[in-house]
Motif scaffolding. Structure first.
Motif, mmCIF file in Angstrom:
data_model
loop_
_atom_site.group_PDB
_atom_site.id
_atom_site.type_symbol
_atom_site.label_atom_id
_atom_site.label_comp_id
_atom_site.label_asym_id
_atom_site.label_seq_id
_atom_site.Cartn_x
_atom_site.Cartn_y
_atom_site.Cartn_z
ATOM 1 N N ASN A 279 0.840 -1.204 0.000
ATOM 2 C CA ASN A 279 0.000 0.000 0.000
ATOM 3 C C ASN A 279 0.876 1.255 0.000
ATOM 4 O OD1 ASN A 279 -2.316 -1.624 0.239
ATOM 5 N ND2 ASN A 279 -2.098 -1.686 2.452
ATOM 6 N N ARG A 280 0.300 2.360 -0.444
ATOM 7 C CA ARG A 280 1.011 3.635 -0.468
ATOM 8 C C ARG A 280 0.139 4.716 0.150
ATOM 9 N NH1 ARG A 280 4.691 0.672 -0.744
ATOM 10 N NH2 ARG A 280 6.116 0.413 -2.471
ATOM 11 N N LEU A 281 0.789 5.801 0.567
ATOM 12 C CA LEU A 281 0.081 6.956 1.127
ATOM 13 C C LEU A 281 -0.325 7.897 0.004
ATOM 14 C CD1 LEU A 281 2.524 7.682 4.085
ATOM 15 C CD2 LEU A 281 0.263 6.614 4.234
ATOM 16 N N SER A 282 -1.397 8.626 0.211
ATOM 17 C CA SER A 282 -1.838 9.577 -0.807
ATOM 18 C C SER A 282 -0.988 10.844 -0.763
ATOM 19 C CB SER A 282 -3.315 9.938 -0.610
ATOM 20 O OG SER A 282 -3.460 10.769 0.520
ATOM 21 N N LEU A 283 -0.870 11.484 -1.898
ATOM 22 C CA LEU A 283 -0.134 12.749 -1.972
ATOM 23 C C LEU A 283 -0.812 13.835 -1.145
ATOM 24 C CD1 LEU A 283 0.785 12.780 -5.764
ATOM 25 C CD2 LEU A 283 2.261 12.187 -3.830
ATOM 26 N N GLN A 284 -2.118 13.707 -0.938
ATOM 27 C CA GLN A 284 -2.854 14.696 -0.152
ATOM 28 C C GLN A 284 -2.381 14.724 1.300
ATOM 29 O OE1 GLN A 284 -4.406 12.501 -2.259
ATOM 30 N NE2 GLN A 284 -4.941 13.964 -3.845
ATOM 31 N N ILE A 285 -1.950 13.589 1.826
ATOM 32 C CA ILE A 285 -1.442 13.560 3.198
ATOM 33 C C ILE A 285 -0.209 14.451 3.301
ATOM 34 C CG2 ILE A 285 -0.298 12.112 4.929
ATOM 35 C CD1 ILE A 285 -2.197 9.862 4.150
ATOM 36 N N LYS A 286 0.716 14.291 2.373
ATOM 37 C CA LYS A 286 1.926 15.112 2.375
ATOM 38 C C LYS A 286 1.569 16.583 2.283
ATOM 39 C CE LYS A 286 3.898 16.309 -1.195
ATOM 40 N NZ LYS A 286 4.434 16.738 -2.428
ATOM 41 N N ASP A 287 0.694 16.938 1.362
ATOM 42 C CA ASP A 287 0.312 18.341 1.171
ATOM 43 C C ASP A 287 -0.367 18.912 2.417
ATOM 44 O OD1 ASP A 287 1.342 18.174 -1.395
ATOM 45 O OD2 ASP A 287 -0.617 17.826 -2.320
ATOM 46 N N LEU A 288 -1.226 18.125 3.046
ATOM 47 C CA LEU A 288 -1.897 18.563 4.262
ATOM 48 C C LEU A 288 -0.884 18.834 5.373
ATOM 49 C CD1 LEU A 288 -4.573 18.901 5.956
ATOM 50 C CD2 LEU A 288 -4.192 16.528 6.622
ATOM 51 N N LEU A 289 0.052 17.914 5.567
ATOM 52 C CA LEU A 289 1.057 18.081 6.614
ATOM 53 C C LEU A 289 1.930 19.312 6.376
ATOM 54 C CD1 LEU A 289 2.027 14.334 6.957
ATOM 55 C CD2 LEU A 289 0.867 15.715 8.700
ATOM 56 N N ILE A 290 2.334 19.531 5.138
ATOM 57 C CA ILE A 290 3.144 20.705 4.809
ATOM 58 C C ILE A 290 2.374 21.983 5.137
ATOM 59 C CG2 ILE A 290 4.115 22.045 2.893
ATOM 60 C CD1 ILE A 290 4.901 19.318 1.644
ATOM 61 N N ASP A 291 1.108 21.999 4.779
ATOM 62 C CA ASP A 291 0.280 23.188 4.992
ATOM 63 C C ASP A 291 0.012 23.438 6.476
ATOM 64 O OD1 ASP A 291 -1.390 25.389 4.097
ATOM 65 O OD2 ASP A 291 -3.099 24.129 4.643
ATOM 66 N N VAL A 292 -0.494 22.451 7.175
ATOM 67 C CA VAL A 292 -0.911 22.634 8.565
ATOM 68 C C VAL A 292 0.297 22.846 9.490
ATOM 69 C CG1 VAL A 292 -2.063 21.537 10.525
ATOM 70 C CG2 VAL A 292 -3.051 21.370 8.243
ATOM 71 N N LEU A 293 1.385 22.135 9.238
ATOM 72 C CA LEU A 293 2.575 22.280 10.087
ATOM 73 C C LEU A 293 3.484 23.429 9.648
ATOM 74 C CD1 LEU A 293 3.450 18.497 10.501
ATOM 75 C CD2 LEU A 293 2.347 19.994 12.186
ATOM 76 N N LYS A 294 3.103 24.093 8.559
ATOM 77 C CA LYS A 294 3.860 25.228 8.026
ATOM 78 C C LYS A 294 5.331 24.855 7.763
ATOM 79 C CE LYS A 294 0.872 28.644 10.254
ATOM 80 N NZ LYS A 294 -0.284 27.952 9.879
ATOM 81 N N LEU A 295 5.480 23.765 7.008
ATOM 82 C CA LEU A 295 6.805 23.262 6.673
ATOM 83 C C LEU A 295 7.307 23.898 5.387
ATOM 84 C CD1 LEU A 295 6.080 19.500 7.394
ATOM 85 C CD2 LEU A 295 7.355 21.072 8.852
ATOM 86 N N LYS A 296 8.607 24.055 5.307
ATOM 87 C CA LYS A 296 9.254 24.591 4.107
ATOM 88 C C LYS A 296 10.191 23.523 3.552
ATOM 89 C CE LYS A 296 8.740 29.352 5.151
ATOM 90 N NZ LYS A 296 7.471 29.616 4.597
ATOM 91 N N PHE A 297 10.313 23.507 2.223
ATOM 92 C CA PHE A 297 11.197 22.547 1.565
ATOM 93 C C PHE A 297 12.637 22.791 2.013
ATOM 94 C CE2 PHE A 297 14.054 21.464 -1.960
ATOM 95 C CZ PHE A 297 13.783 20.115 -2.057
ATOM 96 N N LEU A 298 13.345 21.714 2.358
ATOM 97 C CA LEU A 298 14.743 21.798 2.769
ATOM 98 C C LEU A 298 15.664 21.242 1.693
ATOM 99 C CD1 LEU A 298 16.901 22.339 4.969
ATOM 100 C CD2 LEU A 298 16.452 20.017 5.810
ATOM 101 N N GLU A 299 15.424 19.976 1.286
ATOM 102 C CA GLU A 299 16.303 19.325 0.320
ATOM 103 C C GLU A 299 15.665 18.029 -0.161
ATOM 104 O OE1 GLU A 299 19.929 18.180 2.304
ATOM 105 O OE2 GLU A 299 18.843 17.263 3.965
ATOM 106 N N ASN A 300 16.237 17.461 -1.224
ATOM 107 C CA ASN A 300 15.840 16.125 -1.647
ATOM 108 C C ASN A 300 17.066 15.360 -2.118
ATOM 109 O OD1 ASN A 300 15.672 17.776 -4.195
ATOM 110 N ND2 ASN A 300 15.241 15.757 -5.040
ATOM 111 N N TYR A 301 17.010 14.056 -1.891
ATOM 112 C CA TYR A 301 18.081 13.153 -2.293
ATOM 113 C C TYR A 301 17.533 11.736 -2.298
ATOM 114 C CZ TYR A 301 18.249 12.583 2.766
ATOM 115 O OH TYR A 301 17.896 12.366 4.069
#
Length: 108
Positions: free
Chosen positions: A30-52
């Motif tokens: 199973n996989r998580l929905s992209l909406q979960i990630k977007d919700l967490l970024i929005d509600v927790l006021k997260l900013k992109f740091l990096e990707n690897y």
């Protein structure tokens, strides 16, 4: 963000968990929905740091969130490093947002 932190994971329902030599290992088709990630970024006021290596990291002053993608660009799991007693905030958000309907919050 320095000092001690608590770890937490958001995983798809029915994920098998095993503590291996290099930390927690998870197995699920199973996989998580992209909406979960977007919700967490929005509600927790997260900013992109990096990707690897198919891991995207987001941050605020008390939380670091790492989103792990598979080779099909679907979310396998989300890992949190939570500082300053913000674990309660994450738990409350998880319960209130309806994320619990399709995933589980795992706090080792």
């Amino acid at each position: 963000m320095k000092g001690k932190y608590k770890a937490a994971f958001i995983l798809p329902v029915d994920t098998k968990k095993m503590l291996g030599e290099n930390g927690w290992e998870f197995n699920s088709s199973n996989r998580l929905s992209l909406q979960i990630k977007d919700l967490l970024i929005d509600v927790l006021k997260l900013k992109f740091l990096e990707n690897y290596l198919q891991i995207y990291c987001f941050i605020n002053e008390d939380i670091k969130m790492s989103v792990f993608y598979d080779d099909k660009n679907e979310i396998e799991s989300i890992y949190f490093q939570v500082y300053n007693d913000r674990l309660t905030t994450l738990t409350d958000l998880f319960i209130a947002s309806g994320i619990a309907n399709e995933s589980e919050l795992f706090i080792p």
